[in-house]
Every structure is written in C-alpha cells, then in structure tokens.
Design a protein around this motif. Structure first.
Motif, short mmCIF file in Angstrom:
data_model
loop_
_atom_site.label_atom_id
_atom_site.label_comp_id
_atom_site.label_asym_id
_atom_site.label_seq_id
_atom_site.Cartn_x
_atom_site.Cartn_y
_atom_site.Cartn_z
N THR A 1 96.20 24.32 -40.95
CA THR A 1 95.81 23.19 -41.77
C THR A 1 95.89 23.54 -43.26
N ILE A 2 96.62 22.76 -43.99
CA ILE A 2 96.74 22.95 -45.43
C ILE A 2 95.65 22.11 -46.09
N PRO A 3 94.89 22.67 -47.02
CA PRO A 3 93.86 21.85 -47.69
C PRO A 3 94.50 20.62 -48.35
N GLU A 4 93.81 19.51 -48.23
CA GLU A 4 94.36 18.26 -48.74
C GLU A 4 94.62 18.33 -50.25
N VAL A 5 93.78 19.07 -50.98
CA VAL A 5 94.02 19.19 -52.43
C VAL A 5 95.37 19.82 -52.71
N VAL A 6 95.79 20.74 -51.82
CA VAL A 6 97.11 21.37 -52.00
C VAL A 6 98.22 20.36 -51.71
N VAL A 7 98.03 19.61 -50.62
CA VAL A 7 99.02 18.58 -50.28
C VAL A 7 99.17 17.59 -51.44
N LEU A 8 98.05 17.23 -52.04
CA LEU A 8 98.08 16.27 -53.16
C LEU A 8 98.81 16.84 -54.37
N ARG A 9 98.81 18.17 -54.49
CA ARG A 9 99.49 18.77 -55.64
C ARG A 9 101.00 18.93 -55.42
N LEU A 10 101.43 18.93 -54.17
CA LEU A 10 102.85 19.21 -53.89
C LEU A 10 103.83 18.31 -54.66
N PRO A 11 103.57 17.00 -54.73
CA PRO A 11 104.52 16.16 -55.48
C PRO A 11 104.63 16.58 -56.94
N MET B 1 107.68 18.85 -47.48
CA MET B 1 107.00 17.59 -47.76
C MET B 1 107.64 16.40 -47.06
N GLY B 2 108.81 16.60 -46.52
CA GLY B 2 109.50 15.49 -45.86
C GLY B 2 110.07 14.49 -46.84
N ILE B 3 110.43 14.95 -48.03
CA ILE B 3 110.99 13.99 -48.99
C ILE B 3 112.49 14.24 -49.22
N ASP B 4 113.09 14.98 -48.29
CA ASP B 4 114.55 15.15 -48.33
C ASP B 4 115.20 14.20 -47.31
N MET C 1 101.88 11.74 -48.80
CA MET C 1 101.61 11.34 -47.41
C MET C 1 102.73 11.74 -46.46
N THR C 2 103.95 11.83 -46.96
CA THR C 2 105.06 12.14 -46.06
C THR C 2 104.91 13.53 -45.46
N TYR C 3 104.25 14.42 -46.20
CA TYR C 3 103.97 15.74 -45.62
C TYR C 3 103.25 15.59 -44.28
N LYS D 1 105.51 13.93 -41.57
CA LYS D 1 106.50 14.89 -41.10
C LYS D 1 105.84 15.92 -40.18
N THR D 2 104.68 16.43 -40.60
CA THR D 2 103.98 17.44 -39.82
C THR D 2 103.59 16.88 -38.45
N ALA D 3 103.11 15.64 -38.44
CA ALA D 3 102.74 15.00 -37.17
C ALA D 3 103.97 14.84 -36.28
N GLU D 4 105.10 14.44 -36.88
CA GLU D 4 106.35 14.30 -36.11
C GLU D 4 106.78 15.64 -35.52
#
Lengths: 212, 212
Positions: free
Chosen positions: A5-15, A78-81, B201-203, B206-209
């Motif tokens: 599990t990645i902390p949500e704060v990290v996920v929010l920073r990825l973009p 991130m699934g943005i490709d 959110m796409t992270y 994608k992770t769920a997929e």
C-alpha cells in the motif's frame, strides 16, 4: 512494481512529479538530483527519495535520477500512459465549460458522454459530446466501458449522482460540488474546490498584513 | 499567534481542518481527539498534534480539542473570518461559470468585478458582476481594494494576465489555466487543475485492474 500500500499523500504527489519531470525533459535536462526535485516540489531531498522508493530503485546513489526514464516509469505506474473513458453528469454552465475544456483529451481522458436530468438539454451536442437523459447512464456507461465520472451538479444532487455512478461500476469520481459524498471502499473521489484553494492563500495575505 | 514560518504543507491542510471541524460542530460534537481528527483527515494523531502546535496550545493533554474553540481560532488564524475582495479575468465559459457559482460569497470571497479583452463582452452583467475592459483593471482594482485575482484565460494568456494582476498589487491568485505562471516572492498562486486530480486516481484504477 509492488502491490504494497502506497500512502495516499504519495499518490497525490505523483502528478506533480510527472509535471515537474515533463518540464525538465522539455528543456532537455538528462539527470535530476533529489535535491533539485525537492526544490521544485517544495519537499526535502529525503522526502523525494522516500516517495520514489515506494515504486522501485530509480536513482543511483550520488548520481541522481534519469529524467526521461523516471518520467516514463512514473507515467506507467500511474496509469497515465494510456486512455481513460470518462462520462460527465450535469450540463449546466460548469458542465458545459468542462465539455469544451481542451485539457482533458491530450492527457488521455476522453469524455465520451454527458448526462443531465433536464429534458430540454437532451440531444444537444457540446464540445463533440451528446447530452443524454440521465436515465440512460447505466446502459451507456457499460456500453462505453467507462472508468471515470465527473460530477458537475448542485450540492443537493451530489450524493444521488455519485451513488448512481458507483452503481454503474465507476470507481473514480471527480467531484465539482462543494460537498463530500460518501462512497463504498474501492471508490476514489477527488474534489475540485476553489474555496479550499482560496482559504489556503488568505492565511498568507493575513500574515503579511499583520506584519505591516 | 506567531510569526515563525509555517510549512506550506501545513497551510494547505488548514482549510481541510476547518471543513472537518465545521462538520463536527454542525452535528453538535463538543470535543475531538487528535486520533479522531487524524482519521477524518487521513493523517496520524502525531501529525495532527504537530500541525496544530504551530499555532499555539489548543489541546489539553489527554482531553482532546474543544471543537468550537479550535474552529474559531483556526478561522481567525487563516483569515477566513472576514471578507475578501476578488476580481476575475477571463469571461469565457469557465469565467461565466465562476461568476455564477454560488459558493464564493458565503465563504467571504466577494467577486466585485470581471475583466475581458473582448470588447463584445464589455458591459455585460453576469451573476451581478459587470464585465469591464481589461485596460481598466489597474484603476478598478485599486479603487475596489482588491486582494485576490482569479485567472480564467487560455494558457497562452496566463503569464501576461498574472503579471498584470501582480502589477495591480494583488498577492493571491487562483489560476484555472493548466500552466504554472512565475511570480515574484510574496505572491501566492494556487492552481485548479482537474487533470492533476484525475491523474491521482488512475494510479488506483490501474492498481485495482492489475490485481484482478
């Protein structure tokens, strides 16, 4: 790649990492240090290294990160490709502005359909998207294989529309109503709330005034 | 009250504290623990205590925080217990939606004037605000004592409009263009960027997929 599990704060920073790295790549920079990334992202170098360590070993000790490689990897993580299918609910002034906004499609977010409860709006084409009866959303969302819903309805309708999107199998919701809808586990909601953004600046305005 | 520098990440969290505390107050809750605040704000209790310690001694050891008192104090510290004067630049579809959005005024953000470069828009009244020639902005901003500017122009005009607002003495800018303008020290910019929200959110999608 990892399933921890990645902390949500990290996920929010990825973009923001992606935005900064894309700018560096755009000006031809090959390597970036955690120090420089920290400056650009208003974080400490240690925080940068910790954030990126969740996703694998990108940097070499003392050598920094390869900009293009890190950018490509983060985009993939991130699934943005890839492309994502999006529906919009609520075609008022805000919804219309969202449909004609040119910033979504180039980033892979394709708004395929729009829905409203008002019959006078049905059949209108706004920004290449047809406005349909909200009653059609479930069949349309399933036919189109929709991943993401955008909510641009008044506060009073927000929860009902979010419930409807969840019922359509949609698991990511961008919410423009100034209201926090409740959602079941496994559904993500992000709020676009300009008041919150304004309130985070008035602290500075007030502090500056107080010091004069 | 203190004049030490508060980390910007803390400042950015303050509106979320206010939102959560207002909801607790609304349902009549008198006291809240750092544990409960942490759950509501997706942070650790230690983080909550650290955040609030920047602003003074609110909690009593082991007793939690008085909801109404903490809310009132934070509102004051943030400068959101007063009115702020706002101008908008760019009266396209997005700008019009912003002018008719009902969420700003009840929170003390009063949009007093709107400006556009397009002469065909001058003199129009949208949401009780008169659209004026952008050439008038400096004199009008000074006459009205404006604190905050909202930018709703295309990317290609963003930097020029931000420069103009700074030249008007405005030190807080809410930017809807997907572009990071540069500003001098002492000017704050917040971006409203729905693409960044979608990308965070796409992270998860994608992770769920990947896990299926």
């Amino acid at each position: 790649m990892t399933t921890t599990t990645i902390p949500e704060v990290v996920v929010l920073r990825l973009p923001l990492y992606v935005r900064v790295l894309a700018a560096l790549e755009g000006r031809g920079q090959g390597v970036v240090s955690s120090q420089e990334l920290g400056t650009l992202l208003h974080a400490t170098p240690a925080q940068i290294r910790k954030d990126l360590s969740y996703f694998g070993r990108f940097g070499k000790q003392g050598r920094g990160y390869q900009v293009s490689n890190l950018l490509k990897e983060l985009r993939h993580i991130m699934g943005i490709d890839r492309e994502w299918s999006v529906v919009l609910v609520g075609v008022g002034q805000l919804g219309s502005a969202i449909l004609t906004y040119g910033g979504f499609a180039p980033q892979g977010f394709n708004i395929l359909a729009a829905f409203d409860a008002d019959p006078s709006k049905h059949g209108a084409a706004i920004g290449n998207v047809l406005v349909q009866d909200i009653a059609q959303i479930k069949s349309e969302a399933q036919r189109l294989g929709v991943h993401i819903g955008i909510v641009a309805v008044p506060v009073s309708h927000c929860q009902r529309v979010v419930d409807l999107l969840v019922d359509c199998g949609i698991r990511a919701i961008l919410n423009y109503a100034p209201y926090q809808p409740t959602t079941p586990p496994g559904v993500w909601v992000r709020d676009i709330d300009p008041v919150v953004a304004l309130q985070s600046m008035t602290y500075h305005l007030k502090t500056a005034e107080d010091q004069w």
